[in-house]
Enzyme design. Sequence first.
Site, mmCIF file in Angstrom:
data_model
loop_
_atom_site.group_PDB
_atom_site.id
_atom_site.type_symbol
_atom_site.label_atom_id
_atom_site.label_comp_id
_atom_site.label_asym_id
_atom_site.label_seq_id
_atom_site.Cartn_x
_atom_site.Cartn_y
_atom_site.Cartn_z
ATOM 1 N N SER A 174 0.839 -1.201 0.000
ATOM 2 C CA SER A 174 0.000 0.000 0.000
ATOM 3 C C SER A 174 0.873 1.250 0.000
ATOM 4 C CB SER A 174 -0.887 0.009 1.247
ATOM 5 O OG SER A 174 -1.503 1.276 1.402
ATOM 6 N N TYR A 216 -2.038 5.818 -4.778
ATOM 7 C CA TYR A 216 -3.075 6.833 -4.914
ATOM 8 C C TYR A 216 -2.337 8.044 -5.468
ATOM 9 C CZ TYR A 216 -5.953 4.040 -1.728
ATOM 10 O OH TYR A 216 -6.686 3.051 -1.141
ATOM 11 N N THR A 257 -4.710 2.611 -8.073
ATOM 12 C CA THR A 257 -6.058 2.418 -7.537
ATOM 13 C C THR A 257 -6.957 3.519 -8.094
ATOM 14 O OG1 THR A 257 -5.213 1.354 -5.559
ATOM 15 C CG2 THR A 257 -7.449 2.244 -5.430
ATOM 16 N N LYS A 310 -6.351 -0.855 -10.833
ATOM 17 C CA LYS A 310 -7.148 -1.581 -9.835
ATOM 18 C C LYS A 310 -8.456 -0.840 -9.568
ATOM 19 C CE LYS A 310 -6.788 -3.197 -4.987
ATOM 20 N NZ LYS A 310 -7.497 -2.273 -4.104
ATOM 21 N N HIS A 342 -12.761 -2.708 -4.203
ATOM 22 C CA HIS A 342 -12.056 -2.220 -3.018
ATOM 23 C C HIS A 342 -12.572 -2.918 -1.745
ATOM 24 C CE1 HIS A 342 -9.273 1.371 -2.261
ATOM 25 N NE2 HIS A 342 -9.392 0.835 -1.061
HETATM 26 C C1 FNR Z 1 -7.732 -2.225 1.757
HETATM 27 N N1 FNR Z 1 -7.699 -2.016 0.378
HETATM 28 C C2 FNR Z 1 -6.779 -1.113 -0.143
HETATM 29 N N2 FNR Z 1 -6.695 -0.954 -1.491
HETATM 30 C C3 FNR Z 1 -5.787 -0.100 -2.024
HETATM 31 O O1 FNR Z 1 -5.726 0.008 -3.247
HETATM 32 N N3 FNR Z 1 -4.945 0.602 -1.206
HETATM 33 C C4 FNR Z 1 -4.957 0.484 0.154
HETATM 34 O O2 FNR Z 1 -4.175 1.112 0.859
HETATM 35 C C5 FNR Z 1 -5.928 -0.387 0.712
HETATM 36 N N4 FNR Z 1 -6.019 -0.541 2.072
HETATM 37 C C6 FNR Z 1 -6.881 -1.467 2.605
HETATM 38 C C7 FNR Z 1 -6.878 -1.691 3.967
HETATM 39 C C8 FNR Z 1 -7.695 -2.673 4.521
HETATM 40 C C9 FNR Z 1 -7.657 -2.912 5.988
HETATM 41 C C10 FNR Z 1 -8.559 -3.422 3.674
HETATM 42 C C11 FNR Z 1 -9.440 -4.503 4.228
HETATM 43 C C12 FNR Z 1 -8.560 -3.196 2.325
HETATM 44 C C13 FNR Z 1 -8.526 -2.854 -0.528
HETATM 45 C C14 FNR Z 1 -7.809 -4.158 -0.819
HETATM 46 O O3 FNR Z 1 -6.652 -3.959 -1.606
HETATM 47 C C15 FNR Z 1 -8.679 -5.155 -1.606
HETATM 48 O O4 FNR Z 1 -9.202 -4.545 -2.766
HETATM 49 C C16 FNR Z 1 -9.825 -5.764 -0.793
HETATM 50 O O5 FNR Z 1 -9.512 -5.839 0.575
HETATM 51 C C17 FNR Z 1 -10.119 -7.157 -1.343
HETATM 52 O O6 FNR Z 1 -11.201 -7.709 -0.734
HETATM 53 P P1 FNR Z 1 -11.119 -8.818 0.473
HETATM 54 O O7 FNR Z 1 -10.182 -9.951 0.058
HETATM 55 O O8 FNR Z 1 -10.626 -8.079 1.679
HETATM 56 O O9 FNR Z 1 -12.520 -9.258 0.564
#
Ligand code: FNR
Length: 355
Positions: free
Chosen positions: A106, A128, A154, A221, A245
Site C-alpha cells: 500500500s 493513490y 487504484t 485496480k 475495493h
Molecule cells: C484495503 N484495500 C486497499 N486498497 C488499495 O488500493 N490501497 C490500500 O491502501 C488499501 N487498504 C486497505 C486496507 C484494509 C484494511 C482493507 C481490508 C482493504 C482494498 C484491498 O486492496 C482489496 O481490494 C480488498 O480488501 C479485497 O477484498 P477482500 O479480500 O478483503 O474481501
Amino acid sequence: MTHRWLDEVEALAREALPSAVFRYVAEGARDEISLGEATPAWDAVRLAPRVLRDVRTIDTGTTLMGTDYAVPIGIAPMTLQRAADPGGEVTMAVAAERAGVPMVLSSNAGSTFAEVAATGAHWWLQVYVAAERRETVPMLEAAAAAGAKAVVLTADTPVLGTRYPMAGGPGIWEVADAGWIGANAATPTGLDPADRGKAMDLGPADIGWLADTTGLPVVVKGVLRPDDAHQCVAAGAAAVWVSNHGGRQLDQVVATAQCVEAVRSAVGESAEVYVDGGIRSGLHALIALALGADAVFVGRPLFHALAADGGAGVHRALEEYSRELVEALRLAGCARPQDARGIVAPAGEPGRDQP
Ligand code: FNR
C-alpha cells in the site's frame, strides 16, 4: 469436520486487535451491501469440470507481467499492517517471499521500500495519485529504484467512501499510531488518508505517465466495466484488476465475481486480468481462473492471519489457499491454472467450451 485455519483467523484477529483496528479492517462502505455480496457471488458460480485428464502433476506456477510466482494468488494492498504485527508489511513480505506470491504494498504502508525489498519478496507498489501529479513522483521513483515489479493505480478512490463509525468506540484515526502509515510519503501528511488530496481527474493519460515515470508495468485496480477495462489496456495498462475495493468505496456496486468474465472478453489476451473481493478459499480462486482471471488477490483473511500469528499465520493461510487450489484444479481436470479458463457452467449449459 474439516479443519480450516482460514475459518478461524477472523475470530483470532478479533481477539488480537484493538476493536477500532478490527472494525477498520472488517468494514465496508455505507450499508455494506457490496461487502456482504462479495463471497456469496463466488459461492453462486457453478463449474463444469473436465474428466479423463492427466492430473498426476499439478503445476500452479504462474507468470505475471514477466515474473514467475508459485501460485496465482497474491496479497492485496492493505494499509495499517503495523497495527496487526510489529513488523507489519515486512512480516507480510517475508511470508510472501516464502510462499512465492506477489505482495502489493500500500502507498500508505508503515514500512519503507528498502525494508520490504530486503525480504527478497516480489512486490508491487499500489498508488493513490495526488491531485498535483508531481507530488507523487518521488514515491514512484523511489519504488522503482527499490525494485518494485509493477505499479498498481487504484482508480476507484477519488475520495474515500463513507464508512459509519463503530458504535460507542474510538475511530481508527483516533487510535492509529503515526508509525503505521506514511513510511514512503515524500512529505509528512496527516494520519487520516482522507485529507491527502487525491486526484479526482485521473484519466487514461495517467497510465502512460505512470509507466514513463517508473519504467514499470501498470496495473489499474478497481475496474468493474468491460469498456473501462478496454480503455485501460488501450492506454497501455499491462493488467486490469477487477475490484470494488473490498466493498469499501461505492456501495451497491456489482460483485467482482460477476465482472471477471466480461472484463476478460473485453481485453482478450492483450492484458492480464486480476480480481479480488471476498475470495475465501482455493476453490474461489479456481472459479476466478475459470471466469478468466490470471490471478486472484486476497485482502482481509491475510490481514487477520498477520494479526493472529504474524508471518507464520500468513504463511499458513497462503498454504491453505494453495493446497485448496491444487485439490480444486485436480478435481476439475486441470493440470495448470490456465487449463481452468472457461470451465464454468452457464445456466443450463454445462461444458459449453468443450473442444
Ligand atoms: C484495503 N484495500 C486497499 N486498497 C488499495 O488500493 N490501497 C490500500 O491502501 C488499501 N487498504 C486497505 C486496507 C484494509 C484494511 C482493507 C481490508 C482493504 C482494498 C484491498 O486492496 C482489496 O481490494 C480488498 O480488501 C479485497 O477484498 P477482500 O479480500 O478483503 O474481501
